[in-house]
Design an enzyme around this catalytic site. Structure first.
Site, PDB file in Angstrom:
ATOM      1  N   ASP A  29     -53.191  42.421  26.381  1.00  0.00           N
ATOM      2  CA  ASP A  29     -52.895  41.382  27.373  1.00  0.00           C
ATOM      3  C   ASP A  29     -52.550  40.066  26.685  1.00  0.00           C
ATOM      4  O   ASP A  29     -51.690  39.327  27.149  1.00  0.00           O
ATOM      5  CB  ASP A  29     -54.111  41.167  28.289  1.00  0.00           C
ATOM      6  CG  ASP A  29     -54.335  42.339  29.224  1.00  0.00           C
ATOM      7  OD1 ASP A  29     -53.434  43.191  29.311  1.00  0.00           O
ATOM      8  OD2 ASP A  29     -55.403  42.405  29.843  1.00  0.00           O
ATOM      9  N   SER A  78     -47.696  35.246  41.270  1.00  0.00           N
ATOM     10  CA  SER A  78     -48.568  35.431  40.113  1.00  0.00           C
ATOM     11  C   SER A  78     -49.280  34.113  39.843  1.00  0.00           C
ATOM     12  O   SER A  78     -48.899  33.068  40.393  1.00  0.00           O
ATOM     13  CB  SER A  78     -47.754  35.866  38.891  1.00  0.00           C
ATOM     14  OG  SER A  78     -46.808  34.872  38.568  1.00  0.00           O
ATOM     15  N   LEU A  79     -50.300  34.132  39.007  1.00  0.00           N
ATOM     16  CA  LEU A  79     -51.053  32.914  38.698  1.00  0.00           C
ATOM     17  C   LEU A  79     -50.633  32.365  37.338  1.00  0.00           C
ATOM     18  O   LEU A  79     -50.328  33.124  36.425  1.00  0.00           O
ATOM     19  CB  LEU A  79     -52.563  33.218  38.667  1.00  0.00           C
ATOM     20  CG  LEU A  79     -53.204  33.617  40.000  1.00  0.00           C
ATOM     21  CD1 LEU A  79     -54.598  34.165  39.757  1.00  0.00           C
ATOM     22  CD2 LEU A  79     -53.268  32.431  40.948  1.00  0.00           C
ATOM     23  N   LYS A 112     -61.607  37.624  37.745  1.00  0.00           N
ATOM     24  CA  LYS A 112     -60.253  38.190  37.767  1.00  0.00           C
ATOM     25  C   LYS A 112     -60.333  39.654  37.322  1.00  0.00           C
ATOM     26  O   LYS A 112     -60.346  39.952  36.130  1.00  0.00           O
ATOM     27  CB  LYS A 112     -59.321  37.392  36.854  1.00  0.00           C
ATOM     28  CG  LYS A 112     -57.860  37.834  36.951  1.00  0.00           C
ATOM     29  CD  LYS A 112     -56.972  36.969  36.072  1.00  0.00           C
ATOM     30  CE  LYS A 112     -55.528  37.431  36.188  1.00  0.00           C
ATOM     31  NZ  LYS A 112     -55.319  38.815  35.714  1.00  0.00           N
ATOM     32  N   ARG A 133     -48.030  45.074  45.280  1.00  0.00           N
ATOM     33  CA  ARG A 133     -47.470  43.745  45.020  1.00  0.00           C
ATOM     34  C   ARG A 133     -45.983  43.804  44.702  1.00  0.00           C
ATOM     35  O   ARG A 133     -45.211  42.938  45.069  1.00  0.00           O
ATOM     36  CB  ARG A 133     -48.234  43.102  43.855  1.00  0.00           C
ATOM     37  CG  ARG A 133     -47.761  41.708  43.502  1.00  0.00           C
ATOM     38  CD  ARG A 133     -48.785  41.057  42.580  1.00  0.00           C
ATOM     39  NE  ARG A 133     -48.254  39.852  41.987  1.00  0.00           N
ATOM     40  CZ  ARG A 133     -47.665  39.796  40.810  1.00  0.00           C
ATOM     41  NH1 ARG A 133     -47.510  40.896  40.102  1.00  0.00           N
ATOM     42  NH2 ARG A 133     -47.211  38.663  40.323  1.00  0.00           N
ATOM     43  N   LYS A 278     -59.636  28.501  42.308  1.00  0.00           N
ATOM     44  CA  LYS A 278     -58.779  28.090  43.423  1.00  0.00           C
ATOM     45  C   LYS A 278     -59.375  26.857  44.076  1.00  0.00           C
ATOM     46  O   LYS A 278     -60.603  26.783  44.257  1.00  0.00           O
ATOM     47  CB  LYS A 278     -58.720  29.205  44.485  1.00  0.00           C
ATOM     48  CG  LYS A 278     -58.169  30.526  44.010  1.00  0.00           C
ATOM     49  CD  LYS A 278     -58.286  31.572  45.112  1.00  0.00           C
ATOM     50  CE  LYS A 278     -57.801  32.930  44.626  1.00  0.00           C
ATOM     51  NZ  LYS A 278     -58.019  33.967  45.640  1.00  0.00           N
ATOM     52  N   LYS A 302     -58.296  32.710  31.309  1.00  0.00           N
ATOM     53  CA  LYS A 302     -58.494  33.997  30.634  1.00  0.00           C
ATOM     54  C   LYS A 302     -59.642  33.943  29.620  1.00  0.00           C
ATOM     55  O   LYS A 302     -59.892  32.911  28.998  1.00  0.00           O
ATOM     56  CB  LYS A 302     -57.207  34.420  29.909  1.00  0.00           C
ATOM     57  CG  LYS A 302     -56.027  34.725  30.829  1.00  0.00           C
ATOM     58  CD  LYS A 302     -56.262  35.993  31.626  1.00  0.00           C
ATOM     59  CE  LYS A 302     -55.000  36.536  32.248  1.00  0.00           C
ATOM     60  NZ  LYS A 302     -54.156  37.313  31.382  1.00  0.00           N
ATOM     61  N   CYS A 396     -76.167  62.507   2.764  1.00  0.00           N
ATOM     62  CA  CYS A 396     -74.886  62.696   3.463  1.00  0.00           C
ATOM     63  C   CYS A 396     -75.105  63.670   4.623  1.00  0.00           C
ATOM     64  O   CYS A 396     -76.127  64.372   4.685  1.00  0.00           O
ATOM     65  CB  CYS A 396     -73.864  63.250   2.472  1.00  0.00           C
ATOM     66  SG  CYS A 396     -72.289  63.724   3.241  1.00  0.00           S
ATOM     67  N   CYS A 398     -73.758  66.379   4.899  1.00  0.00           N
ATOM     68  CA  CYS A 398     -73.787  67.737   4.336  1.00  0.00           C
ATOM     69  C   CYS A 398     -75.158  68.079   3.760  1.00  0.00           C
ATOM     70  O   CYS A 398     -75.413  69.213   3.376  1.00  0.00           O
ATOM     71  CB  CYS A 398     -72.713  67.886   3.255  1.00  0.00           C
ATOM     72  SG  CYS A 398     -73.062  66.970   1.736  1.00  0.00           S
TER      73      CYS A 398
END
Length: 460
Positions: A29, A78-79, A112, A133, A278, A302, A396, A398
């Protein structure tokens, strides 16, 4: 300059198609937001640059030919995005400039959710249409698919319910539900998008989709004065709203709440990539209006897309082709940079001791580019009192002993512990084979790491 601009427009169109239409994004994003930002900055600097696919004009994706199209009565804009305090200051400054005065602004804050926006049209209490949308102006008619979601009532009998209303909300899948689907989809958002756009609603019905209300288009008659009024009333009418919605005032409260939610998001059962602020007063929203692509009264602040907070469920060790023993944290799945992460590297034994990393710890993980996520820090204040230090195994997988080699240049022990059996260790042998067929070595087409694992498990 124009060539550079058009190249970025083509890049954005490609990623829009992958993200919106194919539900299979290939970049984070953050990288996607950066392309949009670069385009807008170029347009601001050079006024002759303009393209119909620019984010200042185009708002999403062209609706699919597989569905009937419908024009939104009020655009689904869109914002604009904010990434730091300076961006928020600029957002508020533009509000004051537009109003020609400075006022104390009350904000409705809503998480969001990283899902799919959808609009519901009710007339006289009946759900008559549901749309995606789309490009913000025209969407796909997906009414029957939306009707399969239990959070969406098909009939409202309250007397005070508006006779004509378009309700907007976000379709998503809970993380806990996505665990059952993760073999079919890259992340919860892709699962929601792919399910919602099925031609057969019976297929959509099989997917546990959720729907949170966040706004509206047309309302006749208008009976609300604030965003909070709307969310409160819509909840009373039987719709689902996010329980983490809140009212804040001023930039200090915004920053404080933003930091709190960024730290808390790993405890939510759904992915959020930021918070939406808002203006709460609907009259003030109306006065401010919109630009061609976004409302002047709202902003999406964000989170850092490369970092996330989660919990360590277990610590295991993996054996590499050189015999290096690497500790890996198995974590509660969390989205980082658009990818669901369930593993994080702990590097080596010394790193675990230095950061005092334990099973059950709340941690911050970081993912840069395609690098395996790593643990950045531990929140020791959230540590369980019964927590115990992690003891690094000296053997390990193994069964043979491991050792730390002496560094020739420093004459000190190396930080990495290794198995010394070479090909006799089946775990080293498997990793060596994976390397041999990889792009870095023979690059054998059709014989990759997964095939080696499958052959190995079949004991071939």
């Amino acid at each position: 300059i124009r060539n550079n601009y058009l190249k970025k427009i083509d890049e954005l169109k490609k990623h829009n198609k992958l993200y919106f239409e194919n539900s299979s994004p290939v970049i984070s994003d953050k990288d996607y937001d950066q392309i949009k930002k670069d385009i807008l900055n170029l347009e601001k600097k050079f006024s002759y640059l303009k393209d119909e696919s620019s984010p200042s004009v185009s708002l999403g994706y062209t609706p699919s030919k597989n569905f009937i199209k419908s024009k939104h009565r009020v655009k689904m804009l869109s914002l604009s995005n904010a990434f730091d305090t300076k961006d928020l200051e600029n957002f508020e400054k533009k509000i004051f400039n537009y109003l020609n005065k400075k006022i104390e602004v009350e904000y409705s804050v809503e998480p969001k959710i990283d899902g799919i926006s959808a609009s519901l049209t009710y007339k006289n209490g009946l759900l008559i249409m549901g749309t995606s949308r789309g490009d913000g102006t025209t969407g796909e008619v997906i009414t029957e698919n939306l009707k399969t979601i239990k959070d969406i009532p098909q009939k409202i009998i309250s007397k005070d319910f508006p006779r004509d209303i378009d309700i907007r909300g976000e379709v998503f899948i809970k993380r806990s539900e996505f665990d059952k689907l993760k073999n079919d989809f890259a992340n919860p958002r892709n699962a929601a998008s792919g399910s919602l756009r099925q031609k057969n609603p019976e297929q959509t019905k099989k997917i546990p989709l959720k729907y949170f209300i966040y706004g509206f288009g047309i309302i006749e008659p208008m009976i609300f004065k604030t965003q909070l009024d709307f969310l409160t009333k819509i909840s009373e009418w039987g719709f689902s709203v996010n329980p983490n919605n809140k009212i804040v005032r001023g930039l200090d409260e915004i920053e404080k709440h933003h930091n709190f939610m960024e730290e808390s998001r790993s405890s939510l059962d759904y992915d959020i990539d930021g918070l939406v602020y808002k203006i709460n007063n609907l009259d003030l929203q109306s006065r401010l209006g919109n630009t061609s692509s976004s409302p002047r009264w709202a902003v999406a602040y964000k989170f850092s897309s490369e970092k996330a907070i989660t919990k360590i469920k277990n610590i295991i060790i993996q054996v590499g082709r050189t015999g290096a023993i690497t500790p890996v944290a198995k974590v509660e799945p969390v989205t980082v940079g658009g990818v669901v992460v369930s593993n994080a590297t702990l590097h080596n034994e010394d790193e675990i001791k230095r950061k005092d990393i334990r099973i059950g710890d709340t941690i911050t993980i970081q993912r840069a580019g395609d690098v395996i996520p790593q643990v950045v820090s531990v929140d020791k204040l959230k540590r369980n009192k019964n927590s115990v230090k992690f003891v690094f195994p000296e053997k390990c997988l193994c069964g043979s002993k491991t050792q730390k080699e002496i560094n020739n240049s420093t004459n000190k022990e190396d930080a990495v512990r290794r198995c010394t059996r070479g090909y006799d260790c089946s775990f080293i042998a498997r990793e060596k084979l994976k390397h041999i067929v990889s792009k870095e070595a023979f690059n054998i087409d059709g014989l990759g790491k997964k095939v080696i694992d499958q052959f190995w498990d079949l004991k071939l």
